[in-house]
Enzyme design. Structure first.
Site, PDB file in Angstrom:
ATOM      1  N   LYS A  83       0.865  -1.188   0.000  1.00 48.57           N
ATOM      2  CA  LYS A  83       0.000   0.000   0.000  1.00 48.57           C
ATOM      3  C   LYS A  83       0.898   1.233   0.000  1.00 48.57           C
ATOM      4  O   LYS A  83       1.930   1.246   0.692  1.00 48.57           O
ATOM      5  CB  LYS A  83      -0.890  -0.038   1.244  1.00 48.57           C
ATOM      6  CG  LYS A  83      -1.916   1.097   1.332  1.00 48.57           C
ATOM      7  CD  LYS A  83      -2.826   0.919   2.554  1.00 48.57           C
ATOM      8  CE  LYS A  83      -3.899   1.992   2.636  1.00 48.57           C
ATOM      9  NZ  LYS A  83      -4.794   1.801   3.796  1.00 48.57           N
ATOM     10  N   SER A 158      -9.843   1.909   2.886  1.00 50.65           N
ATOM     11  CA  SER A 158      -8.931   2.676   2.060  1.00 50.65           C
ATOM     12  C   SER A 158      -7.897   1.829   1.322  1.00 50.65           C
ATOM     13  O   SER A 158      -7.277   2.327   0.382  1.00 50.65           O
ATOM     14  CB  SER A 158      -8.209   3.708   2.929  1.00 50.65           C
ATOM     15  OG  SER A 158      -7.362   3.049   3.858  1.00 50.65           O
ATOM     16  N   SER A 182     -10.118  -0.492   7.116  1.00 49.39           N
ATOM     17  CA  SER A 182      -9.550  -0.339   5.772  1.00 49.39           C
ATOM     18  C   SER A 182      -8.827  -1.543   5.197  1.00 49.39           C
ATOM     19  O   SER A 182      -8.424  -1.509   4.037  1.00 49.39           O
ATOM     20  CB  SER A 182      -8.594   0.851   5.744  1.00 49.39           C
ATOM     21  OG  SER A 182      -9.339   2.020   5.560  1.00 49.39           O
TER      22      SER A 182
HETATM   23  N1  GLN Z   1     -13.362   4.270   6.542  1.00 49.07           N
HETATM   24  C1  GLN Z   1     -12.725   4.706   7.746  1.00 49.07           C
HETATM   25  C2  GLN Z   1     -12.288   6.141   7.570  1.00 49.07           C
HETATM   26  O1  GLN Z   1     -12.579   6.707   6.593  1.00 49.07           O
HETATM   27  C3  GLN Z   1     -11.564   3.840   8.059  1.00 49.07           C
HETATM   28  C4  GLN Z   1     -10.369   4.098   7.225  1.00 49.07           C
HETATM   29  C5  GLN Z   1      -9.203   3.260   7.595  1.00 49.07           C
HETATM   30  O2  GLN Z   1      -9.348   2.205   8.230  1.00 49.07           O
HETATM   31  N2  GLN Z   1      -8.030   3.739   7.239  1.00 49.07           N
HETATM   32  O3  GLN Z   1     -11.669   6.723   8.406  1.00 49.07           O
END
Ligand code: GLN
Length: 491
Positions: A83, A158, A182
């Site tokens: 990532k 994400s 995410s």
């Molecule tokens: N969807 C959540 C957010 O927008 C979690 C994102 C994540 O786990 N990085 O913060």
């Protein structure tokens, strides 16, 4: 004769490892095959931001040489994608943001360093929501990522570039990070396995910070076995991360054989309330039945404060992000606005031009909840509720070994469907956020299809029980073949 008759790109790391050991193919051949596949097929997905062809081929050649001389590491010559939140020395690390579009780190994140030391070959860096803020991979500066199961749909976020890449067979494994879901949410939406370990299990050094008390690195793979293999290589104490925990890393692969007999699986009734898509609920219930048939005992449990997890998270995470992202000031690294009039103009325009809308929304929310007049009402209160949620889990784990339920409320949704309404988007993580607030290990495992789209089974375990957690997932995969399914276009 070849060990596996599957095409090379469809093999898991465990299978590829056998093929390499048997001399069916070299790491250079394997690496080349996957690099070519990414080049050929990623145009439609936008999952990979940077392909590190030369570095990958050099690493593969080194792995082949190490194998020939008998000193190959546990992951020698096996391909992986990272990532784009993990710093990679000499390779751009954008974090999905214009702010870091020009950032070339002078060092490797611990995760990257450890996997390279184990012999893994990095093929490139994957697309992601900007600074990991999002659930759909639609906040990336580099554009949406498409879901290999349906190009009009989101691969989740994400870590959407990582999930789409693993589902499309660009690599057997990709790294991800999980602050509120995410890793697990994109895994569920793409029919892949995603594990977020216990907070502190994997070093955060060199992993660009979003919300430091929640962020944790993990793995997206196709089999739980591969997840166990890779997690074992990246976990462990690191003195460069002050929240890293000094506990030995167990042999996760050995633990996979633990049978389900007598394992107590907690079912949270609220997870099956309104808000859960019917087809998703059916698949998850069928998966629970499979666990039961293999010897597990299902136990009803209650997490009374769970409905507070999304609002709590959306105070804590933005608060921490507003602090963490203050370092992007146009002076030390990253984007810098042109021709500033003075210092204030430099700060304001750099941040105004460098950050996207969702990141700005989080910074504003976070600054507000931390401000003198509102700190007690919002931030302090959220920390108190966070403790209540953690206590709920602790009580439940006195009676059960794992908690099981859906990972996401619906299968993959259409790109653009939720972008106008941030709150609807935030609710995607309703089942996953609790584990982050409590620092618990959690995993999503493919458990079927609803309207031809993958569905994930969510499993949560007590702190440092990722071995037991993965054993449950692995035993489930011995019984089912959902994780081997591949979208028509990527077979
Ligand atoms: N969807 C959540 C957010 O927008 C979690 C994102 C994540 O786990 N990085 O913060």
């Amino acid at each position: 004769m070849s060990i596996s008759d599957k095409p090379i790109y469809d093999q898991t790391m465990a299978e590829l490892s056998k093929g390499l050991a048997a001399g069916d193919f070299s790491s250079v051949e394997l690496t080349m095959a996957l690099l070519d596949r990414i080049e050929e097929k990623d145009g439609a997905l936008n999952a990979v931001l940077t392909v590190t062809r030369d570095e990958a081929l050099a690493a593969a050649a080194a792995a082949d040489a190490a194998r020939a001389s008998g000193d190959a590491g546990p992951l020698a010559g096996l391909p992986i994608l990272h990532k784009d939140i993990f710093c990679t020395r000499g390779v751009r690390t954008s974090c999905g943001s214009k702010m870091l579009d020009n950032f070339i780190p002078p060092y490797d994140a611990t995760v990257v360093e450890r996997l390279a030391a184990a012999g893994a070959v990095m093929l490139g860096k994957t697309n992601m929501d900007e600074f990991a803020m999002g659930s759909s991979n639609e906040t990336s500066f580099y554009g949406d990522v498409m879901n290999p199961w349906d190009l009009e749909r989101s691969p989740g976020g994400s870590s959407g570039g990582s999930s789409a890449s693993v589902a499309a067979r660009f690599a057997p494994v990709a790294t991800g990070t999980d602050t509120g879901g995410s890793i697990r949410q994109p895994a569920a939406l793409t029919g892949t396995v995603g594990i977020k370990p216990t907070y502190g299990r994997v070093s955060r050094y060199g992993m660009i910070a979003f919300a430091s008390s929640l962020d944790q690195a993990g793995v997206i793979a196709r089999s739980v076995e591969d997840a166990a293999l890779v997690l074992g290589a990246m976990a462990g104490f690191d003195e460069r991360d002050s929240t890293s925990i000094d506990q030995p890393v167990p042999d996760y692969v050995a633990e996979l054989d633990t049978p389900l007999d007598g394992v107590r699986v907690g079912i949270v009734r609220q997870h099956f309330d309104a808000g859960l898509d019917a087809g998703t609920g059916d698949q998850v219930r069928a998966a629970l039945k499979t666990l039961e048939d293999r010897g597990a005992t299902l136990v009803d449990v209650d997490l009374p404060n769970l409905d507070q997890s999304v609002p709590t998270y959306y105070v804590v995470a933005p608060a921490e992000c507003s602090s963490n992202l203050s370092r992007f000031d146009g002076i030390r690294f990253g984007y810098r606005a042109e021709n500033p009039e003075d210092l204030l103009d430099l700060y304001c325009r750099t941040r105004g031009e460098g950050f996207g809308a969702e990141v700005k929304r989080r910074i504003l929310t976070g600054t507000y909840v931390l401000s003198a007049g509102y700190y007690d009402a919002y931030y302090l209160k959220a920390q108190q509720v966070r403790q209540l949620i953690a206590d709920d889990f602790r009580k439940v784990f006195a009676d059960v070994d794992v908690i099981a339920g859906p990972t996401a409320p619906t299968p993959a949704f259409k790109l653009g469907e939720k972008t106008d309404d941030p709150v609807t988007m935030y609710l995607n993580d309703i089942y996953t956020i609790g584990a982050n607030l409590a620092g618990l290990p959690a995993m999503s495992v493919p458990c079927g299809f609803a309207e031809d789209l993958p569905v994930g089974l969510h499993l949560v375990a007590p702190h440092f029980a990722e071995g037991a957690l993965m054993a449950v997932g692995h035993q489930y995969q011995l019984e089912t073949d959902w994780h081997t399914r591949c979208s028509e276009d990527y077979r």
